[in-house]
Scaffold this active site. Sequence first.
Site, PDB file in Angstrom:
ATOM      1  CE  LYS A   1      -2.744   0.921   3.717  1.00  0.00           C
ATOM      2  NZ  LYS A   1      -2.492   2.286   4.221  1.00  0.00           N
ATOM      3  CB  SER A   2       3.774   2.322   2.051  1.00  0.00           C
ATOM      4  OG  SER A   2       3.199   2.333   3.317  1.00  0.00           O
TER       5      SER A   2
ATOM      6  NE  ARG B   1       6.382   6.419   0.784  1.00  0.00           N
ATOM      7  CZ  ARG B   1       5.504   6.267   1.789  1.00  0.00           C
ATOM      8  NH1 ARG B   1       4.352   5.656   1.578  1.00  0.00           N
ATOM      9  NH2 ARG B   1       5.769   6.745   2.990  1.00  0.00           N
TER      10      ARG B   1
ATOM     11  N   GLY C   1      -5.073   8.016   5.461  1.00  0.00           N
ATOM     12  CA  GLY C   1      -4.161   8.981   6.079  1.00  0.00           C
ATOM     13  C   GLY C   1      -2.951   9.231   5.192  1.00  0.00           C
TER      14      GLY C   1
ATOM     15  CB  SER D   1       5.188  10.261  11.332  1.00  0.00           C
ATOM     16  OG  SER D   1       4.325  10.319  10.208  1.00  0.00           O
TER      17      SER D   1
ATOM     18  CD  GLN E   1       0.549   8.382   7.104  1.00  0.00           C
ATOM     19  OE1 GLN E   1      -0.016   9.263   7.740  1.00  0.00           O
ATOM     20  NE2 GLN E   1      -0.027   7.232   6.809  1.00  0.00           N
TER      21      GLN E   1
ATOM     22  CG  ASP F   1       0.806   0.194   9.626  1.00  0.00           C
ATOM     23  OD1 ASP F   1       0.400   1.041  10.443  1.00  0.00           O
ATOM     24  OD2 ASP F   1       1.171   0.485   8.476  1.00  0.00           O
TER      25      ASP F   1
ATOM     26  CE  LYS G   1      -0.082   4.420  13.016  1.00  0.00           C
ATOM     27  NZ  LYS G   1       0.637   5.149  11.970  1.00  0.00           N
TER      28      LYS G   1
HETATM   29  C1  S3P Z   1       2.659   4.947   6.234  1.00  0.00           C
HETATM   30  C2  S3P Z   1       3.249   5.300   7.422  1.00  0.00           C
HETATM   31  C3  S3P Z   1       2.751   4.890   8.738  1.00  0.00           C
HETATM   32  C4  S3P Z   1       1.791   3.709   8.623  1.00  0.00           C
HETATM   33  C5  S3P Z   1       0.779   3.895   7.526  1.00  0.00           C
HETATM   34  C6  S3P Z   1       1.479   4.073   6.182  1.00  0.00           C
HETATM   35  C7  S3P Z   1       3.248   5.436   4.969  1.00  0.00           C
HETATM   36  O1  S3P Z   1       2.051   5.974   9.320  1.00  0.00           O
HETATM   37  O2  S3P Z   1       1.120   3.515   9.854  1.00  0.00           O
HETATM   38  O3  S3P Z   1      -0.078   2.769   7.451  1.00  0.00           O
HETATM   39  O4  S3P Z   1       2.865   4.929   3.893  1.00  0.00           O
HETATM   40  O5  S3P Z   1       4.095   6.331   5.026  1.00  0.00           O
HETATM   41  P1  S3P Z   1       2.795   7.097  10.212  1.00  0.00           P
HETATM   42  O6  S3P Z   1       3.687   7.859   9.333  1.00  0.00           O
HETATM   43  O7  S3P Z   1       1.675   7.946  10.729  1.00  0.00           O
HETATM   44  O8  S3P Z   1       3.490   6.332  11.289  1.00  0.00           O
END
Ligand code: S3P
Length: 430
Positions: A23-24, A28, A95, A167, A169, A314, A341
Amino acid sequence: MTTRNLKTAKQGLQGTLTIPGDKSISHRAVMLGSFAQGITEIRNLLHSADVKSTIQALRALGVEFEEQATVLRIRGRQLADLHAPSEPLDMGNSGTTTRLLMGLFSRLPFDVELIGDGSLSKRPMDRVAIPLRTMGAQIDLTNGHLPARIHANDRLQGIDYTLPVASAQVKTALIFAALQADTVSHIEEPVVTRDHSERMLLAMQRPVERHQHTVIVRPGLQLVAPQIVVPGDFSSAAFWLVAGLIVPQTQLYLQNVGINPTRTGLVKLLQRMGATITVQNRISTAEPVADLSVVHQQLHGIEVVADDIPGAVDEIPMLVLAATQANGLTIIHGAQELRVKETDRIATVTTELNKLGAQVEELPDGFKITGPTRLHAPAGTMVSSHGDHRIGMMLAIAALITDGQVVLEDADAVDVSYPQFFADLEKVLV
Ligand code: S3P
């Protein structure tokens, strides 16, 4: 909202699963591909609700996507060629979409408004907006949350910033803005978080530098369109890794799993609990990938501290489930990020597992778990995902070792990251 009768694994789980795209990395690839020169080709993209939110947002600004068989092609655009969307951009439950796009959209020549579902609208967005404003972005939040309005802006300056919480993100949002800034940025993280953005920028011939915990970003958004093969999501593999360990008579082989060391903290934690996980067929391109196999084993309790959390952020709900079956006490500290979360995961994991007879105690920053406990579901036991994909899947794995019938409320939540989760479960149930 769908309810689902969860299954018990009377004779274990057996077989091979190919883990769907990360997913991440999918987010991107779509975001950076949208601004690359040329045509970005993405294979094994995750087709899930969250990634759809990202694609729809960029499409609304004029980016063209073409899907053919298993390849998504993106014709990259210059920022100046985008157009204002006709309505607010719906981030859904995601998020990652929200925070990363806030960085990417902080120097657009028009306003955009971001909205999200009930859960996303409760999650903190000031952690991204505050440093972005220091760079010159003009972002209005609603009491620190969505809806957000990002105003038209033609100037960003670099930033020297230490993230108050680890983080990926926030780090990535700042990297995306820093690429569009006029001066260099230094972004320091307290503990190294997932580095997919940094690796993808390297693959797009626009590397950033790293010195220990600091990422140094020089200005310039000149990206060369790459061909990306998204590895399987380690966070999705985590459900099967823990299932493999705790469900008797089980042997699972997981193909195509991303094993980026910034993501595989769960493997180290499970090894500390006594587990053996076999890693085979390693391939290293932009992201390392391997096949993982696991068989049922007895685990023991451990102590988990704050530095262990970012690499397994996660996967902590699955670690708690594993700890309910381990000998002795497991204590998890430094996991307060779980409270912000998709749900407050410290609360939802504790409440839902205790409905099945687990002994999980909620701590302000984590959990205290006493194991092993026999999980059981007296007639009519309902558990809930609370709309949180990872809680729903964790409960479906817990049900495999629960005596009695467990019914899961809001089972569709799994679509956010792993739409074929229940189909995969059917494949390996003996
Ligand atoms: C993610 C970062 C994490 C993770 C989320 C995906 C990302 O969040 O929990 O599911 O893709 O960068 P945080 O940056 O809030 O820790």
